[in-house]
Design an enzyme around this catalytic site. Structure first.
Site, PDB file in Angstrom:
ATOM      1  N   ARG A 164     -21.098  12.171  12.222  1.00 15.27           N
ATOM      2  CA  ARG A 164     -21.542  11.528  10.989  1.00 15.27           C
ATOM      3  C   ARG A 164     -22.595  10.456  11.212  1.00 15.27           C
ATOM      4  NH1 ARG A 164     -15.580  10.975   8.107  1.00 15.27           N
ATOM      5  NH2 ARG A 164     -15.407  13.191   7.655  1.00 15.27           N
ATOM      6  N   GLY A 168      -0.606   4.564   0.230  1.00 14.70           N
ATOM      7  CA  GLY A 168      -1.383   5.740   0.602  1.00 14.70           C
ATOM      8  C   GLY A 168      -0.677   6.518   1.698  1.00 14.70           C
ATOM      9  N   LEU A 184      -6.757  11.148   8.072  1.00 16.04           N
ATOM     10  CA  LEU A 184      -5.467  11.572   7.544  1.00 16.04           C
ATOM     11  C   LEU A 184      -4.460  11.632   8.681  1.00 16.04           C
ATOM     12  CD1 LEU A 184      -6.675  14.409   5.138  1.00 16.04           C
ATOM     13  CD2 LEU A 184      -6.361  11.989   4.680  1.00 16.04           C
ATOM     14  N   ALA A 240      -0.603   6.130   4.893  1.00 14.61           N
ATOM     15  CA  ALA A 240       0.074   5.297   5.878  1.00 14.61           C
ATOM     16  C   ALA A 240       1.271   4.578   5.251  1.00 14.61           C
ATOM     17  CB  ALA A 240      -0.904   4.281   6.466  1.00 14.61           C
ATOM     18  N   GLY A 288       0.835  -1.198   0.000  1.00 16.13           N
ATOM     19  CA  GLY A 288       0.000   0.000   0.000  1.00 16.13           C
ATOM     20  C   GLY A 288       0.868   1.246   0.000  1.00 16.13           C
ATOM     21  N   HIS A 313     -18.377   4.965   3.834  1.00 11.89           N
ATOM     22  CA  HIS A 313     -17.260   5.860   3.606  1.00 11.89           C
ATOM     23  C   HIS A 313     -15.951   5.351   4.209  1.00 11.89           C
ATOM     24  CE1 HIS A 313     -15.018   9.486   3.156  1.00 11.89           C
ATOM     25  NE2 HIS A 313     -14.943   9.719   4.433  1.00 11.89           N
ATOM     26  N   GLU A 320      -6.014   2.923   7.771  1.00 12.36           N
ATOM     27  CA  GLU A 320      -7.396   2.432   7.844  1.00 12.36           C
ATOM     28  C   GLU A 320      -7.438   0.907   7.938  1.00 12.36           C
ATOM     29  OE1 GLU A 320      -9.917   3.802   4.643  1.00 12.36           O
ATOM     30  OE2 GLU A 320     -11.686   2.820   5.447  1.00 12.36           O
TER      31      GLU A 320
END
Lengths: 647, 242, 252
Positions: free
Chosen positions: A340, A52, A451, A54, A50, A411, A435
């Site tokens: 949320r 991203g 983030l 992280a 990955g 989400h 995540e």
């Protein structure tokens, strides 16, 4: 996994959180962690899956320290990772606004926002590190919004009562990711990091009880390869696409963490999924994904539906008196800025009452008329221009003139692989960040915290905790002749063969859509025992059909999107079942997990601390056998659990 | 694993890029473009002076021939006769050679950069001028050769060495010649329009707030030069200049 | 809606490649262009054919993974829109569309509409960064950045690296991509120490990868989904000229 009657429970999990005053835990722990001699670091090879926030931040930081990192992603470039789509911002307890923020307050808000299902020590560390993240990103050249004096601007976000969210227009995730990506590209140029784009991890290699490598498929040639290292880090994001429609990128999948789960990594709280309230509603069966409109819109937009059921008048013809601003009505002190999960459920409730708007009645209005009248269209354009443009592009409606229509969509997933305080899973040498792990958000993540967590893990936690592990085990041979390597490669090859050989008459996408519908209907915004049991009946049937009736065209030895998709859907079909089992076993409502059986007389979520104040870590025991539950009890020494109230 | 990896790797410079194509002059594509721009400026200044000089034709044969003679005598007696003219010619020839040579080299590079063409080509906004720089430039080169043969080297049927006015008038009386000149001036105008704006862009002088003004300036210059040059042949053809 | 699609099909990098005609029927105007291709692909898979391979991921216009030519225009006819955000309501029933991959020697075709854009990563690796190793950063507000500069940096940093600029450029030049990063880092105070070396290293790498040069035609900026302007290229040109003329530190 047959329909669950009683949960099989195993031994408790130990998060290995340090003790002592919470403010000192991370400092003291860092001192206790072992170090790797700078001259020895190049002898260690870390597998990073990955790229991203992280993954890239960790790869860059480990490369800078002198380790060798092999980084993998399924996209054509590490810069595509889905962190790039995060819009709103990143929280940090800088207190630049002098509005009463502090590390302790960010810690408190995050524990409370997570509905008391996160580890206190982890969250405190996250709040501490938040401050350094902003420093680091600014030094890298992340173009955060500035005030006229040249200092950093912040805004209030996601219901926080302090302005602690740093942002770069509506593209904060993009800018933070590009910062991490550029830092990683620098290391690639220097030779410490090797990048493997278009490589998908399909299996974890465990040898002598330790994670030692991964098996990947080269997505261009189809070659199945083993990559060995001294430790494996999974930074592969969330599994929201188990619902088919979500705000995740199309490629986001659970395969990496699910394969690791099958190899012994416990899966924690899979039922904690976040449904984001402000997304563009579904328009038809062709819909391939849902688009998020930043939560910041709720700062100025007012959410309403008609008071009357089935009111089909256009919004401008509905007089004020006949509008129900239901968030403002139900939660007078937080109004449109409730968290949320609360906002999403309220919208669902209004639509379930038949008061929804737009096609199919699955939508509520988000109205800027009042804000435009108060601040002028120019100010609104300045704040949300790019979001309004995006809305208009997708819906062909102009939100400056008519209210937006929004509806909740999946989400983020708070659940993920279980990790201890050092971010290590139950497989020694397998670390999980961002995540993909379950750690810091409890049952509900606050806006602008994803983030923060991804970068905290990658820049400032993993480089220490991974070093401690590496120092303990010492450099390992990486020749690929270890026990387990051939088997893992053979397993992957056989699975690919099997997918190609079925030759039925349904595409992987059609199975995925059906699975998503089951999950959305029974394990979505509101869950109950009957529905979950129905889902637990349907999912194994669908999985059976998948393995009997799937159609994948083409071969393995080429770039084959149908094959890639099939492999991912196969894993979603297993994960979906675990998610429902977890949702069924957790008989309380907490955060994103709302059990209809557990609510207050006013219809608000009721948490059950007496029975469920723990992290549920699931052990894989086979596709057809029940998973075993391992509990990690949660202790709250600092933030006393209370029922969340936003009234 | 590479054994030479230093722990303080961060201080090392970025790796060298891949092998570059053989070059006429060293430097990046950008530096070469900048040389094209600078040599282009030499050309622009030259055509401007040339065009203004041509306007002497409207003052009659004596004035034009006198101007032609004057160009040879500038700097006398400090400099030998025609010295400055030759210096100008050498500078101009060098500039044109570099301008064309580098452009040719860059054009080949651009061709190699897209080995497979589009089945369905498309244009969003590119101006005709910007898309015809290469072919237009090549046409201008052909014209310059013709023009030199015609009016400088005397391939012209009624050529009289030294009588610039006579040569021009007898030359432009033939309408095909005038047509070639006018077409060439249209090409020159297009080349100057995109070229002049490009000079500012390529040398990095352009700023967003100046962009419109530079575009207008380039258009004005192109019109002045193109129309200015065209007045003489047209005037000859319609017997305004005899 | 019904459409006729002429799509470039090429099995792998070494394959010849050809245009193949498909009929796309029952298309809803609310679909995105990629959702339309999804429908075509479902049909192809069920028929035992291989789906049209195209790159895509976020489908909200920010990851930069999608992109191809529609009737000769990168990302299709809508301004400032990637193909994933391009909706079918912008086409008419019965339209004929030619769909081709980005064409550039530096972007070899991988399969069908997918090209290899790793050249962009190499340009970034050559200098598209600020060397600030983790942990070495000063307190964030010690560096004041005038709002105007922060805004200019953000305008340029909005680049999604999709490659449309290269695809649209008659010279297959990567100047707009490279310039966007040069501007992003070059206008910020943090980017000054490496400014001079950065622009040289990035342009040299860009040249070495086989991209063409810029002839100031402007097609790149016209198709850029993030509307990055030609002024970024002027900035790069200026920085490069200064780096050649001036010596000393990176402050150009």
């Amino acid at each position: 996994m047959s329909t669950l009657l009683e949960t099989k429970t195993g031994s408790d999990l130990d998060g290995k959180t340090p003790t002592g005053p919470i403010e000192e835990r991370w400092d003291r722990h860092r001192f206790e962690l072992k170090l790797v001699n700078p001259a020895n670091r190049r002898r260690y090879r870390v597998i990073m899956v990955g790229s991203g926030l992280a993954g890239a931040s960790a790869a860059a930081s480990l490369g800078e320290l002198g380790y060798h990192v092999d980084c993998f992603c399924y996209q054509d470039s590490p810069r595509r990772a889905h962190s790039i789509a995060a819009q709103g911002g990143i929280n940090a307890a800088k207190n630049y606004r002098n509005d009463g923020d502090s590390i302790y307050r960010l810690f408190y808000d995050t524990v409370k926002g997570g509905d008391f299902r996160a580890r206190e020590a982890n969250v405190y560390r996250l709040a501490q590190i938040s401050v350094e993240i902003i420093d680091q990103c600014v030094a890298q050249g992340v173009p955060f919004a500035r005030e006229y004096g040249g200092l950093l601007d912040t805004r209030s976000f996601g219901g926080a009562q302090v302005s602690r969210t740093f942002y770069a227009r509506g593209q904060t995730g993009q800018q933070l990711l590009l910062g991490a990506y550029q830092a990683m590209e620098r290391q690639i140029g220097l030779g410490t990091v090797a990048m493997y784009p278009r490589h998908e991890m399909l299996e974890l290699i465990v040898a002598d009880g330790r994670a030692r490598g991964i098996v990947t498929r080269d997505m261009v040639t189809g070659e199945i390869e083993a990559h060995m290292g001294d430790a494996v880090v999974l930074a592969t994001g969330g599994y929201g696409n188990v619902f088919y429609l979500s705000t995740n990128a199309k490629g986001c999948n659970t395969t990496a963490i699910w394969r690791a789960h099958r190899k012994g990594a416990f899966f924690a709280n899979p039922c904690f999924t976040q449904i984001h309230p402000t997304c563009i509603p579904v328009t038809g069966d062709h819909q391939s994904k849902l688009t998020l409109m930043s939560e910041s819109l709720r700062n100025d937009g007012r959410v309403w539906v008609p008071k009357k059921m089935g009111d089909s008048r256009p919004p401008e013809q509905i007089p004020e008196a006949e509008r129900d601003y239901f968030l403002e009505r139900k939660y007078p002190s937080f109004g449109n800025l409730v968290p949320r999960d609360v906002a999403s459920r309220a919208a669902k409730e209004a639509c379930d009452q038949g008061r929804g708007v737009g096609p199919g009645g699955r939508g509520v209005y988000l109205d800027f008329a009042e804000a435009i009248a108060r601040l002028g269209a120019g100010a609104i354009k300045e704040r949300y221009g790019n979001l309004f443009d995006m809305y208009e592009r997708i819906t062909a409606e102009n939100p400056y003139e008519a209210p937006m229509r929004i509806y909740p969509a999946v989400h983020y997933t708070m659940g993920g692989l279980w990790v201890d305080y050092d971010l290590m899973s139950t497989v020694p040498g397998l670390f999980v960040t961002g995540e993909a792990n379950f750690s810091d958000h409890g049952a509900n993540r606050l806006g602008a915290s994803a983030l923060m967590q991804g970068l905290a893990d990658g820049y400032f936690i993993l480089p220490y905790t991974l070093a401690d592990y590496l120092a303990q085990v010492g450099p390992q041979p990486t020749d690929g002749n270890l026990a387990g390597v051939t088997e893992a490669m053979a397993e992957v090859g056989a699975r690919v063969e099997r997918l190609l050989a079925i030759d039925g008459d349904r595409t992987a996408d059609s199975f995925h859509r059906e699975l998503g519908q089951i999950m959305w209907d029974h394990c979505g915004m509101a869950r109950n025992e009957a529905g979950l049991r129905k889902a637990l009946d349907r999912i194994p049937e669908l999985r059976d059909e998948f393995w009997r009736n799937l159609k994948v065209s083409g071969t393995n030895e080429e770039l084959n999107p149908a094959l890639e998709k099939a492999g991912r859907v196969a894993d979603f079909l297993e994960l979906a079942e675990l998610t429902c089992i977890d949702a069924l076993h957790r008989g309380e409502s907490s955060g994103g997990h709302f059990r209809e059986e557990s609510q207050t007389p006013e219809g608000e979520a009721r948490r059950d601390d007496e029975h469920f104040s723990y992290v549920a870590g699931w052990e894989f025991t086979g596709v057809l056998s029940e998973p075993v539950l391992h509990k990690e009890p949660l202790a709250f020494e600092y933030v006393h659990p209370s029922q969340r109230s936003y009234k | 694993m590479r054994e030479d990896r230093a722990v303080t790797a961060a201080t090392r410079s970025p790796p060298a890029s891949g092998p570059a194509a053989p070059v006429l002059l060293p430097g990046t594509s950008v530096a070469r473009k900048q040389l094209v721009a600078i040599t282009g400026v030499v050309g622009v200044l030259y055509v401007l002076v040339h065009m203004l000089g041509n306007l002497h034709a409207f003052q009659g044969p004596r004035q034009l021939n006198h101007y032609g003679e004057y160009l040879r005598t500038i700097g006398e007696p400090l400099l030998p006769r025609s010295m400055l003219l030759w210096i100008a010619r050498i500078v101009l020839l060098t500039a044109v050679t570099i301008h064309i040579g580098l452009t040719a080299q860059l054009a080949l590079r651009s061709r190699a950069a897209r080995p497979v063409r589009y089945v369905h080509p498309g244009v969003v906004q590119a101006s005709y001028a910007s898309r015809t720089m290469r072919w237009g430039g090549l046409a201008l080169l052909g014209f310059i050769v013709f023009h030199l043969m015609d009016l400088s080297w005397g391939v012209h049927p009624h050529f009289v060495r030294g009588d610039v006015y006579h040569n021009a008038v007898t030359g432009f009386r033939r309408w095909p010649v005038t047509a070639v000149y006018l077409a060439a001036m249209a090409a020159l105008g297009l080349h100057l329009y995109h070229g002049t704006w490009s000079v500012f862009q390529t040398l990095g002088v352009n700023r967003p707030r100046w962009d419109r003004a530079i575009h207008r300036g380039a258009l004005t210059l192109a019109l002045i030069v193109g129309l200015g040059f065209s007045t003489v042949p047209v005037a000859v053809l319609v017997h305004l200049v005899k | 809606m019904n459409l006729t699609l002429d799509v470039w099909r090429q099995r792998h990098a070494g394959d010849q490649g050809r245009i193949v005609r498909y009929q796309a029927g029952g298309i809803s105007p609310d679909m995105s262009f990629l959702e339309m291709l999804d429908v075509v692909n479902e049909g192809l898979i069920l028929g035992g054919d291989e789906p049209i391979a195209f790159d895509h991921d976020c489908r909200e216009g920010i990851c930069g993974m999608c992109g191809f030519m529609i009737n000769g225009i990168a990302h299709g006819p809508e301004r400032a829109t990637t193909v994933c955000q391009l909706h079918m309501r912008h086409f008419r029933d019965g339209d004929s569309l030619t769909i081709e991959p980005w064409r550039a020697g530096a972007f070899p075709v991988v399969r069908d509409l997918i090209v290899d854009r790793s050249a962009f990563d190499r340009i970034i690796a050559a200098g598209g960064f600020i060397s600030a190793s983790t942990g070495s950063a000063p307190e964030a507000n010690n560096i004041a950045v005038p709002k105007q500069d922060a805004d200019s940096a953000m305008d340029a940093a909005a680049c999604i690296g999709c490659g449309a600029c290269v695809a649209a450029c008659p010279n297959a030049s990567a100047m707009l991509f490279t310039a966007a990063k040069v501007v992003h880092l070059g206008v910020l105070p943090q980017g000054q120490p490496e400014r001079k070396g950065r622009v040289k290293a990035m342009v040299e790498t860009m040249d070495g990868l086989g991209f063409g040069h810029c002839t100031n035609i402007g097609e790149c900026a016209a198709v850029c989904p993030k509307e990055i302007g030609m002024d970024t290229i002027a900035f790069l040109n200026r920085d490069l000229a200064r780096s050649a003329v001036l010596t000393g530190n990176g402050r150009a």
